[in-house]
Motif scaffolding. Structure first.
Motif, short mmCIF file in Angstrom:
data_model
loop_
_atom_site.label_atom_id
_atom_site.label_comp_id
_atom_site.label_asym_id
_atom_site.label_seq_id
_atom_site.Cartn_x
_atom_site.Cartn_y
_atom_site.Cartn_z
N ASN A 177 3.37 9.93 0.27
CA ASN A 177 3.76 9.51 -0.78
C ASN A 177 4.76 8.79 0.00
O ASN A 177 6.46 9.22 -0.66
CB ASN A 177 3.92 10.15 -1.85
CG ASN A 177 4.02 9.65 -2.51
OD1 ASN A 177 3.27 8.17 -3.36
ND2 ASN A 177 3.58 9.66 -4.27
N SER B 65 6.07 6.10 -2.17
CA SER B 65 6.64 5.32 -3.40
C SER B 65 7.56 6.51 -4.30
O SER B 65 7.89 8.06 -4.02
CB SER B 65 6.06 5.15 -4.07
OG SER B 65 5.49 5.94 -5.01
N ASN C 85 0.95 -1.37 -0.23
CA ASN C 85 -0.31 -0.04 -0.02
C ASN C 85 1.08 1.10 -0.06
O ASN C 85 0.29 3.03 0.24
CB ASN C 85 -0.84 -0.03 1.17
CG ASN C 85 -1.57 -0.80 1.21
OD1 ASN C 85 -2.43 -0.95 0.24
ND2 ASN C 85 -2.36 -2.23 2.36
N TYR D 5 1.03 3.95 -10.11
CA TYR D 5 0.65 2.77 -9.61
C TYR D 5 -1.21 2.43 -9.13
O TYR D 5 -0.72 1.42 -9.13
CB TYR D 5 1.92 2.69 -8.40
CG TYR D 5 3.14 2.53 -7.72
CD1 TYR D 5 3.92 3.13 -7.89
CD2 TYR D 5 3.33 1.14 -8.71
CE1 TYR D 5 5.20 3.02 -7.94
CE2 TYR D 5 4.69 1.12 -8.98
CZ TYR D 5 5.82 2.18 -8.63
OH TYR D 5 7.37 2.18 -8.74
N GLY D 6 -1.89 3.74 -8.88
CA GLY D 6 -2.72 3.22 -8.67
C GLY D 6 -2.93 4.52 -8.10
O GLY D 6 -2.79 6.02 -7.98
N TYR D 7 -4.62 4.67 -7.67
CA TYR D 7 -5.44 5.48 -7.02
C TYR D 7 -6.10 5.55 -5.67
O TYR D 7 -6.10 3.96 -5.54
CB TYR D 7 -6.30 6.01 -7.81
CG TYR D 7 -7.57 5.19 -7.79
CD1 TYR D 7 -7.38 4.27 -9.00
CD2 TYR D 7 -8.98 5.21 -6.64
CE1 TYR D 7 -8.29 3.46 -8.84
CE2 TYR D 7 -9.93 4.75 -6.74
CZ TYR D 7 -9.84 3.53 -7.45
OH TYR D 7 -10.67 2.52 -7.84
N SER D 8 -5.94 6.42 -5.22
CA SER D 8 -6.17 5.64 -3.36
C SER D 8 -7.24 6.98 -2.57
O SER D 8 -7.50 7.75 -3.30
CB SER D 8 -5.61 5.52 -2.54
OG SER D 8 -4.69 6.86 -2.16
N TYR E 134 2.70 2.25 -2.48
CA TYR E 134 3.32 2.52 -3.62
C TYR E 134 2.52 3.70 -4.11
O TYR E 134 1.97 4.20 -4.39
CB TYR E 134 2.65 0.90 -3.82
CG TYR E 134 4.57 0.38 -4.25
CD1 TYR E 134 4.01 -0.93 -3.18
CD2 TYR E 134 5.33 0.16 -5.41
CE1 TYR E 134 5.41 -1.64 -3.84
CE2 TYR E 134 6.04 -0.09 -5.43
CZ TYR E 134 6.64 -1.38 -4.54
OH TYR E 134 7.21 -2.51 -4.76
N ILE E 135 0.41 3.33 -3.32
CA ILE E 135 -0.21 4.53 -3.47
C ILE E 135 -0.25 4.93 -2.71
O ILE E 135 0.30 5.23 -1.48
CB ILE E 135 -1.20 3.39 -3.97
CG1 ILE E 135 -1.29 2.59 -4.78
CG2 ILE E 135 -2.77 4.35 -4.53
CD1 ILE E 135 -3.04 1.38 -4.47
N TYR F 277 6.65 -4.29 -7.24
CA TYR F 277 4.94 -3.63 -6.78
C TYR F 277 3.78 -5.18 -7.28
O TYR F 277 2.88 -4.45 -5.93
CB TYR F 277 4.79 -2.38 -7.11
CG TYR F 277 3.21 -1.84 -7.63
CD1 TYR F 277 2.24 -1.80 -8.66
CD2 TYR F 277 2.26 -1.82 -5.95
CE1 TYR F 277 1.09 -1.14 -7.78
CE2 TYR F 277 1.10 -1.52 -6.32
CZ TYR F 277 0.50 -1.61 -6.90
OH TYR F 277 -0.60 -1.00 -7.10
N ALA G 237 -4.30 9.99 -7.98
CA ALA G 237 -3.39 8.83 -8.50
C ALA G 237 -2.13 9.08 -8.49
O ALA G 237 -1.29 10.13 -8.94
CB ALA G 237 -4.24 8.53 -9.50
N ASN G 238 -1.05 7.48 -8.45
CA ASN G 238 0.16 7.91 -8.84
C ASN G 238 0.05 6.81 -10.23
O ASN G 238 -0.60 6.42 -10.02
CB ASN G 238 1.38 7.78 -8.12
CG ASN G 238 1.95 7.21 -7.44
OD1 ASN G 238 0.43 5.88 -7.27
ND2 ASN G 238 2.19 6.46 -6.60
#
Lengths: 266, 207
Positions: free
Chosen positions: A68, A70, A41, A125-128, A43-44, B42, A122-123
């Motif tokens: 952040n 990551s 987690n 790797y994904g969003y949250s 990473y996001i 990842y 969002a980056n």
């Protein structure tokens, strides 16, 4: 013997180049190594909705923050809100620029609804999503009219204060909201708003179908002159008070000064 | 003279690699820990596997060919990855990606070079070319713009560098420990996967 000699020569010639090349390749490989983060987690981006504050004008100021861990910065961020919970990033999405402050002001909210606000980011790797903050009774700070009138009374300009005996339930037609207030002796005043009801000022209009931000006020002898400011306050969810101070009304060549303070439910 | 020797040397190396009858041969058995790094790290968890190898021993020369094969059963780190798409440059569309299956089969072939040796110990480095395939099953969806399900195979190719130390217990058996860094290009889903692996193994030498 020839084979052994050839191999010996290979060893001598190649050793230097092999060692050198190998060291370079190994160095490049080691430098390129990005160790995996222990917590997936991380990473996001971790997003927090820091605050949701109702402003004096009835809008809501949202403030978010991002943590952040990551190597990929947040490329997109923003807010979302709806009257249902949970809601999705697509519900009333309000994007905010990647750089700069993580804030947004949301207006046009209904005082009668409960709203659930979230921030998102969002980056690569994904969003949250962030935590949720809910707000109800989203309304502006009361505006103070420049006159002090007795509640639920009207002066048609003849100096006689009459009491409103009955206020009708507002009706909606083509985005306009209308209601009628009737005095004890049967005189009625019709109010037509050109937009949704919220704490704010409206401008009188001579058009029976007013635009957004306008109001058409009419009696049996016609409407108020255009251009006068009237004051609407949302007292509580669904309850409003309209105050009209010294509004001129021209009828048969004479100008009357109209005053009214009326409470209604919608 | 030296140039001719180099040219002949290259041919000899090629002949040597192809002629498995020269010198002593070894079979190796190497359990190892495979650790994805970077973006691959990842998505996938570290895992353990076994590598079976065939190589020449360092008895007569410092350069030896080696071949090995291995199979990896990768497991994703999340049940669903929160992917997204962007519409018109501003609207973010939510999505999700999940892997049901991710098997990697690798065939490695290359050379090791013995840099240093003392008595029964030897330190070597090597490089291998990797070819193989993956067997993948995954779903990838982003609201309104993408809905994809894939279940099938794909090819892969890559490179691996290794560094290791070897200890000869006797004429037949030797132990080794090595660390490798590899990169593989997979065609479906298209990705460049970096990883490290660390293993210890045993070799059996036969004539």
């Amino acid at each position: 013997m020839v084979l052994g000699f050839a191999i010996h020569l290979i060893n001598l010639t190649m050793k230097k180049y092999l060692v050198f090349t190998y060291i370079i390749l190994l160095f490049v490989c080691l430098c390129s190594c990005r160790k995996a983060l222990k917590d997936v987690n991380d990473y996001i981006p971790k997003v927090t909705l820091v605050s949701a504050i109702i402003q004096d004008n009835g809008s809501v100021l949202l403030t978010g923050s991002i943590e952040n861990k990551s190597d990929s910065p947040a490329e997109y961020k923003g807010f979302c809100y709806d009257t249902k919970n949970p809601n999705s990033i697509l519900d009333n999405q309000v994007p905010v620029g990647a750089g700069g402050a993580f804030t947004a002001e949301i207006g046009g909210l209904n005082v009668d609804s409960v709203y659930y606000f979230k921030a998102w980011a969002a980056n690569s790797y994904g969003y949250s999503y962030s935590n949720v903050i809910s707000l109800d009774s989203v309304m502006a700070a009361p505006i103070v009219p420049p006159c002090s009138l007795t509640p639920n009374t009207v002066d048609f300009g003849d100096g006689i204060i009459k009491t409103y005996a009955f206020v009708s339930q507002p009706t909606t037609s083509y985005e306009q909201i209308s209601y009628t207030a009737t005095t004890t002796n049967g005189n009625s005043v019709n109010f037509t708003f050109g937009s949704s009801l919220t704490t704010r000022t409206y401008i009188t209009s001579s058009d029976p179908s007013p635009e957004s931000g306008e109001i058409f006020v009419s009696t049996v002898s016609g409407g108020l002159n255009p251009g006068t400011t009237v004051y609407l306050n949302a007292l509580s969810p669904g309850v409003y008070e309209l105050t009209i101070c010294n509004a001129p009304k021209t009828y048969s060549g004479y100008t009357f000064i109209f005053n009214s303070r009326c409470t209604f439910s919608y | 003279m030296i140039k001719k020797a180099k040219y002949k040397g290259f041919l000899l190396i090629l002949f040597y690699m192809l002629n498995l009858q020269n010198g002593f041969s070894q079979i190796s058995f190497r359990p190892y820990n495979y650790r994805p790094t970077g973006d691959f790290g990842y998505v996938m968890k570290p895992t353990f596997s076994i590598e079976i190898g065939y190589m020449k021993s360092f008895v007569y020369e410092r350069l030896r060919p080696n071949f090995s094969l291995t199979l990896l059963d990768m497991k994703p780190r999340m049940d669903e990855f929160p992917v997204y798409g962007v519409l018109n440059g501003t609207t973010v569309l939510p999505g999700k990606q999940s892997f049901q299956k991710y098997f990697i089969f690798q065939l490695n072939a290359g050379m090791d070079y013995l840099f240093w040796e003392k008595e029964k110990f030897g330190f070597y480095g090597g490089a291998q070319v990797i070819i193989g395939g993956v067997n993948v099953s995954y779903t990838d969806q982003i609201e309104t713009i993408r809905q994809m399900d894939y279940d099938g195979g794909a090819i892969l190719g890559g490179l691996r560098l290794s560094t290791g130390i070897e200890y000869d217990l006797n004429d037949q058996i030797s132990f080794f420990a090595n660390a490798c860094r590899s990169v593989i290009l997979v065609t479906e889903p298209t990705s460049l996967n970096w990883s490290n692996d660390y293993g210890i193994g045993i070799c059996y030498t036969f004539d």
